[in-house]
Structures are given as C-alpha cells and as structure tokens.
Design an enzyme around this catalytic site. Sequence first.
Site, PDB file in Angstrom:
ATOM      1  N   ASP A 114       0.814  -1.215   0.000  1.00  0.00           N
ATOM      2  CA  ASP A 114       0.000   0.000   0.000  1.00  0.00           C
ATOM      3  C   ASP A 114       0.852   1.272   0.000  1.00  0.00           C
ATOM      4  O   ASP A 114       0.320   2.372   0.114  1.00  0.00           O
ATOM      5  CB  ASP A 114      -0.952   0.011   1.197  1.00  0.00           C
ATOM      6  CG  ASP A 114      -0.213   0.039   2.530  1.00  0.00           C
ATOM      7  OD1 ASP A 114       1.024  -0.113   2.524  1.00  0.00           O
ATOM      8  OD2 ASP A 114      -0.868   0.217   3.571  1.00  0.00           O
ATOM      9  N   HIS A 167      16.500  28.656   1.512  1.00  0.00           N
ATOM     10  CA  HIS A 167      15.813  29.715   0.765  1.00  0.00           C
ATOM     11  C   HIS A 167      15.653  30.961   1.626  1.00  0.00           C
ATOM     12  O   HIS A 167      15.719  32.083   1.117  1.00  0.00           O
ATOM     13  CB  HIS A 167      14.448  29.215   0.298  1.00  0.00           C
ATOM     14  CG  HIS A 167      13.697  30.202  -0.529  1.00  0.00           C
ATOM     15  ND1 HIS A 167      14.124  30.623  -1.770  1.00  0.00           N
ATOM     16  CD2 HIS A 167      12.545  30.884  -0.283  1.00  0.00           C
ATOM     17  CE1 HIS A 167      13.268  31.504  -2.258  1.00  0.00           C
ATOM     18  NE2 HIS A 167      12.309  31.686  -1.383  1.00  0.00           N
ATOM     19  N   ASP A 207      15.682  39.063  -7.811  1.00  0.00           N
ATOM     20  CA  ASP A 207      14.652  39.767  -7.037  1.00  0.00           C
ATOM     21  C   ASP A 207      15.328  40.477  -5.866  1.00  0.00           C
ATOM     22  O   ASP A 207      16.519  40.311  -5.617  1.00  0.00           O
ATOM     23  CB  ASP A 207      13.552  38.815  -6.542  1.00  0.00           C
ATOM     24  CG  ASP A 207      14.117  37.606  -5.809  1.00  0.00           C
ATOM     25  OD1 ASP A 207      15.106  37.761  -5.058  1.00  0.00           O
ATOM     26  OD2 ASP A 207      13.582  36.498  -5.987  1.00  0.00           O
ATOM     27  N   LYS A 227      10.798  42.680 -10.059  1.00  0.00           N
ATOM     28  CA  LYS A 227       9.759  41.888 -10.710  1.00  0.00           C
ATOM     29  C   LYS A 227       8.508  41.823  -9.857  1.00  0.00           C
ATOM     30  O   LYS A 227       8.531  42.073  -8.645  1.00  0.00           O
ATOM     31  CB  LYS A 227      10.258  40.467 -10.988  1.00  0.00           C
ATOM     32  CG  LYS A 227      10.438  39.619  -9.725  1.00  0.00           C
ATOM     33  CD  LYS A 227      10.932  38.223 -10.032  1.00  0.00           C
ATOM     34  CE  LYS A 227      11.055  37.402  -8.744  1.00  0.00           C
ATOM     35  NZ  LYS A 227      11.568  36.056  -8.975  1.00  0.00           N
ATOM     36  N   ASP A 255      12.994  26.566 -10.147  1.00  0.00           N
ATOM     37  CA  ASP A 255      11.914  25.589 -10.177  1.00  0.00           C
ATOM     38  C   ASP A 255      11.423  25.402 -11.615  1.00  0.00           C
ATOM     39  O   ASP A 255      11.904  24.544 -12.341  1.00  0.00           O
ATOM     40  CB  ASP A 255      10.785  26.042  -9.245  1.00  0.00           C
ATOM     41  CG  ASP A 255       9.735  24.970  -9.010  1.00  0.00           C
ATOM     42  OD1 ASP A 255       9.742  23.956  -9.743  1.00  0.00           O
ATOM     43  OD2 ASP A 255       8.903  25.130  -8.111  1.00  0.00           O
ATOM     44  N   THR A 256      10.494  26.232 -12.063  1.00  0.00           N
ATOM     45  CA  THR A 256       9.986  26.095 -13.429  1.00  0.00           C
ATOM     46  C   THR A 256      10.799  26.898 -14.440  1.00  0.00           C
ATOM     47  O   THR A 256      10.541  26.815 -15.639  1.00  0.00           O
ATOM     48  CB  THR A 256       8.517  26.552 -13.502  1.00  0.00           C
ATOM     49  OG1 THR A 256       8.440  27.936 -13.126  1.00  0.00           O
ATOM     50  CG2 THR A 256       7.650  25.727 -12.564  1.00  0.00           C
TER      51      THR A 256
END
Length: 316
Positions: A42, A135, A174, A197, A227-228
Amino acid sequence: MSMYNDPTLKIFTLNSNPKLAEEIVKHVGVELSETSVKRFSDGEVQVNIEESIRGCDVYLVQSTSEPANEHLMELLIMIDACKRASAKTVNVVIPYYGYARQDRKARSREPITSKLIANLLENAGATRILTLDLHASQIQGFFDVPVDQLLATPRFASYFKEKNLEDIVVVSPDHGGVVRARQMADRLDAPIAIIDKRRPRPNVAEVMNIVGEIEGKTAIIVDDIIDTAGTLQLAAEALIEKGAQRVYASCTHPVLSGPAISRVQESKLEELVVTNTIALPEEKQIPQITQLSVGSLIADAIIRVHEQTSVSSLFN
C-alpha cells in the site's frame, strides 16, 4: 582512499541522492553504512538498519526533493529507527531543504510549512541539521537544535573565475536575493544589478525593471532555487534587451520541474551552473547545464562536526 579511523562515525543514505552520498563518504574516508528502504504493497515505508549503531554518531544524507513527501517520510522514519537503535547522535544532512519557500504567512490562513517540517524532524529525534543555502536563512531559527548552513557561493565564484569572463555584473533576480548576489559579487570583484519583478501567483513572474548598469557586460544571475525557470527565462531576455552581451546563471538547487528544461534550452542563457544537492535524471542533463559537486564541502563539515572543531570557516 585513505580511511577515517573512527568506527563510531556512520554515514547512511536514503533514496533521494545516493550518488552525492557516495561522494561524501569517499571524501570522509569511510564506507557507506548499510540500510534498506522497502515499501509495503500500500506504499508504506519500511526502513531497516543493517548494522549496529549503538553509541555511534550517525549522519543521514537525504534531500527532500521530488517526490518531496516520499523522501521526507523516508527521512523521518530513518531518524526514528536510529533513535530507537541507541545512536548517540542523529545528524541530518539535508542538502536541499524542501518546503523552504513556505517560511512565512504571506496571506491570511496560510501555514508556515517550513516550521512544521522543522518540528517533525526534531520530534523524530534529529540532534543536528546540516544543509546548504536555505531559501530563507531565518529557517535556522525554526529549530531548537544546531543548524549548520553551508554556502555554495565559493564553489560558483571559483568556477566563474576559471572562465576568465570580462566585464562581469552579478544580477539578483529579485530584491530578496541581494545578499546572495553581493556575496558572489565580492568574490568576483564585480558590481551588482537587481531585477525588479512582480509575481502575480506562484511560479509566475513578470519582469518589471532592471536596477543597475548592465549594458555591454557579462551578466551572471545568482539564485538559490530554479523551479519552473520562468523567472530565469524572463530575466535573461530582459538583460539581453537592456544591452548585456552574455548571460550566465547559477543556482544551488536545480529543482527544474515542469517546463523548466525546455525553458532553459529556449532561453538566452549561455550556461546554467548548478550543484548536485538534487540528483538530475538523465533527461535533465542537457549541454546548457553544468553541475558542480558539493560532496567535499559536506564531507568537510561532517568531519568537523564529528571532531567537534569549528565549522564556521566553511560558511564562507
């Protein structure tokens, strides 16, 4: 390799980044300790430690990278197993600390998930945390146990110095990354610029303005997480439009989810330099991406913690 002669030092790895763990033990001079991670039908995680760790200082290497929840659960169960096996200390090496972007309440009724993860690690039995480039540095304060945060900036600075780039400007993507950009700029003896930004929603960024002189220069964008890669792609385009001759980028943690790889390939970037805090699968190992190892840095930190000597010099 020369062996480290202390049988009370044990280093284990789970499933997130075994190659990095192998580099670490090679630099330390020990064998990787034996454990097995299995799953019931499971999906429940079962961990077995295959050797005695009674009275030992244990170091667990596990990034909480994708799949973050799976890797986090493995880590929590392993910490508990070490505690119940009478380990003297359980030192958790988290090269990439997931959920670090959820470090505050940005709007009403939001959780502070970074604090929750810190509570889970401590309650499971962690006695020390060793990580790279959080971060948000204030996450160290979420713990009541010692936290050693190592920095990848010296690795990146050395790499770019060897390239003999001219007219460098270090760019923060940033306002929150200015301190990180300043650290890199000081090492490269270069000025900095800042990209102003607006982020209307998560993983969506819109470049508004560039503060600083970048015309005719070689720009190096410095970030902790990609990330993206939407911000990175927009930033590179904006820098070229404003007159930058070439654009490079560095980031410690190559999350590179979703369309990130295609965006890097389509961007104006000449090179993206990352570390191996997160293991890159073969499909993400494109020519535009260079991966530097932090294995020796983590190994040095482990030795200093184990020998109870100063770790602070490694922070720089």
